[in-house]
Design an enzyme around this catalytic site. Structure first.
Site, mmCIF file in Angstrom:
data_model
loop_
_atom_site.group_PDB
_atom_site.id
_atom_site.type_symbol
_atom_site.label_atom_id
_atom_site.label_comp_id
_atom_site.label_asym_id
_atom_site.label_seq_id
_atom_site.Cartn_x
_atom_site.Cartn_y
_atom_site.Cartn_z
ATOM 1 N N ASP A 78 0.820 -1.218 0.000
ATOM 2 C CA ASP A 78 0.000 0.000 0.000
ATOM 3 C C ASP A 78 0.853 1.267 0.000
ATOM 4 O O ASP A 78 0.464 2.281 0.566
ATOM 5 C CB ASP A 78 -0.985 -0.010 1.186
ATOM 6 C CG ASP A 78 -1.701 -1.333 1.281
ATOM 7 O OD1 ASP A 78 -2.290 -1.733 0.269
ATOM 8 O OD2 ASP A 78 -1.636 -1.989 2.343
ATOM 9 N N GLN A 134 2.025 -6.627 -3.119
ATOM 10 C CA GLN A 134 2.457 -6.692 -1.712
ATOM 11 C C GLN A 134 3.768 -5.891 -1.616
ATOM 12 O O GLN A 134 3.883 -4.878 -2.274
ATOM 13 C CB GLN A 134 2.604 -8.143 -1.214
ATOM 14 C CG GLN A 134 1.274 -8.868 -1.080
ATOM 15 C CD GLN A 134 0.765 -9.424 -2.386
ATOM 16 O OE1 GLN A 134 1.469 -10.092 -3.105
ATOM 17 N NE2 GLN A 134 -0.471 -9.151 -2.714
ATOM 18 N N LYS A 140 2.027 2.020 -5.265
ATOM 19 C CA LYS A 140 2.737 1.529 -6.463
ATOM 20 C C LYS A 140 1.914 1.722 -7.715
ATOM 21 O O LYS A 140 2.450 1.990 -8.785
ATOM 22 C CB LYS A 140 3.048 0.027 -6.326
ATOM 23 C CG LYS A 140 4.035 -0.310 -5.262
ATOM 24 C CD LYS A 140 4.285 -1.807 -5.209
ATOM 25 C CE LYS A 140 3.107 -2.612 -4.707
ATOM 26 N NZ LYS A 140 2.773 -2.455 -3.295
#
Ligand code: IMP
Length: 428
Positions: free
Chosen positions: A13, A223, A16
């Site tokens: 988070d 992730q 990206k």
């Protein structure tokens, strides 16, 4: 050799999606190489808010091929839903390619994820319950189903039936659940299989051909480093290699092709799920950051834990990924704070001060942050497009982060909109 890997440097988070979207303007291909629909990448274009879970961010740009690599675990019905959502917004999905070697997240993987979390009780990992861990476990145990199986009805039926012999033993004897009927599981995925079949191909060949032609290819990490199965805060990690090395494995390209590794660093830290977090703010400043930054999960809607930037874990991320540059994100969220803190070292339970990230999970769990403080700033600078247009205190903060990391800044995100970016060094 214009392959560029974009990696989250923290616990996910970091923003990206927006950075990849920006770089995709100059790319011909954007590749996802690990994870599945546990990811949530948000891109804001005018009034349109796009939340992508499996499809690479590049899909938004018509000239970009969007690739789902072999390292991913794909939930077929969820992918079809995402394609329908995109088409509904007028975004063409014809330029999509799915690796025939990517594994399939089966309905029972979602069940097992939920049941295992329940069994862990107080030690639950806080997974997204999207079946990601169980799908990768089956891949490693060599009983997984791949996209090439899914799109061949007879082969899929045969392999799913065989897999269910094992899975039903697990469901019944370990969890006391009813066994699943193979025909039902197979029928459940049949429509998605038919819809996705035209996209399934040898994506390693496609990517290598693009690189051979000298085209820019972006590898979009999902992730982040601290959730990597090897380098993250194990066991509070995801089940794939989300650091830079994973891009080569999960896409089928040589490490020699990689030109740049861009680390995406949020100017504060956030984390969903459980696990150690030395700079976590369990106070009103933490609440302030959560609300100002709207720190709620794209995938699960969960409130993210928030805290100050952590240069100890970021230096570690720079090392294991080999960052050639960083994109600092959400600098605007920090506007309005009197003072901003940076964690420059950890104090361990035995009193030792260390600047190196502890390898031992128990030691890491007992670490507390040693801070350096810097003055904050008030101004709204979302219109800034050049370094000089940022408030002096904001510039000093960014410079200090870069110095402590030993990595130059390529980009700074100064607002939610697609173009709210300050460019310092074009990495392509
Ligand atoms: P899983 O990937 O669903 O197995 O979840 C494992 C851990 O990774 C949990 O702490 C999740 O909250 C976290 N996680 C998985 N995907 C993301 C993501 O895209 N952003 C942030 N955290 C994630």
């Amino acid at each position: 050799m214009p392959a560029i890997i974009v990696i989250g440097a923290q616990w996910g988070d970091e923003g990206k999606g927006k950075i990849v979207d920006h770089l995709a303007e100059r790319a011909k291909m954007v590749v996802r190489y690990q994870g599945g629909n546990n990811a949530g990448h948000t891109v804001i274009i005018g009034n349109m808010v796009l939340k992508l879970h499996q499809v690479p961010t590049g899909i938004i740009r018509p000239h970009v091929a969007a690739v789902l690599g072999n390292g991913m675990v794909i939930n077929p019905p969820a992918l079809v839903e995402e394609l329908d959502m995109l088409e509904g917004k007028g975004i063409s999905t014809t330029n999509l390619h799915i690796s025939s070697n990517a594994h399939v997240v089966m309905p029972y993987h979602l069940m097992i994820d939920e049941l295992e979390e329940r069994l862990r009780g107080a030690r639950a990992l806080g997974t997204t319950k999207r079946g990601i861990g169980p799908a990768y476990a089956d891949k490693a145990a060599r009983r997984g189903l791949r996209m090439q199986d899914l799109i061949e009805p007879d082969r899929f039926a045969r392999r799913a039936t065989a897999a269910l012999e094992w899975i039903n033993l697990e469901l019944t004897s370990m969890f006391g659940e009813r066994p699943l009927a193979a025909e039902e599981v197979i029928a459940q995925y049949a429509p998605a299989a038919k819809r996705l079949a035209p996209f399934v191909t040898d994506t390693s060949l496609l990517i290598n051909n693009a690189l051979k032609r000298g085209e820019n290819v972006l590898f979009e990490g999902a992730q982040a480093t601290m959730l990597d199965i090897d380098f993250g805060t194990y066991p509070y990690v995801t089940s794939s290699s989300s650091s830079a090395g994973g891009a080569c494995l999960g896409a089928g390209v040589s490490p020699l092709m990689v030109k740049e590794v861009l680390g995406v660093v949020k100017t504060y830290t956030s984390r969903v799920g459980k696990g150690p977090f030395p700079t976590e703010l369990a106070d009103s400043t933490g609440d302030w950051i959560v609300e100002r930054g709207n720190e709620y999960g794209t995938t699960t809607g969960r409130r993210r834990r928030c805290g100050w930037i952590d240069l100890v874990s970021l230096r570690y991320a720079a090392r294991v990924n080999g960052f050639t540059g960083v994109a600092l994100t959400r600098l605007d969220v920090l506007s309005g704070l009197n003072e901003i803190k940076l964690c420059v070292a950890y104090r361990l339970a035995d009193g030792t001060i260390t600047e190196d990230y502890p390898m031992n999970t128990e030691v890491m769990s007992g670490a507390t942050a040693v801070y350096e403080a810097m003055p904050g700033w008030e101004d709204d600078f979302s219109a800034a497009r050049h370094w000089e247009e940022l408030p002096p205190n904001a510039r000093s903060y960014c410079q200090r982060v870069s110095d402590l990391l030993g990595v130059p800044i390529d980009l700074i995100s100064v607002g939610a909109e697609r173009n709210d970016l300050v460019g310092l060094r074009w990495p392509i």
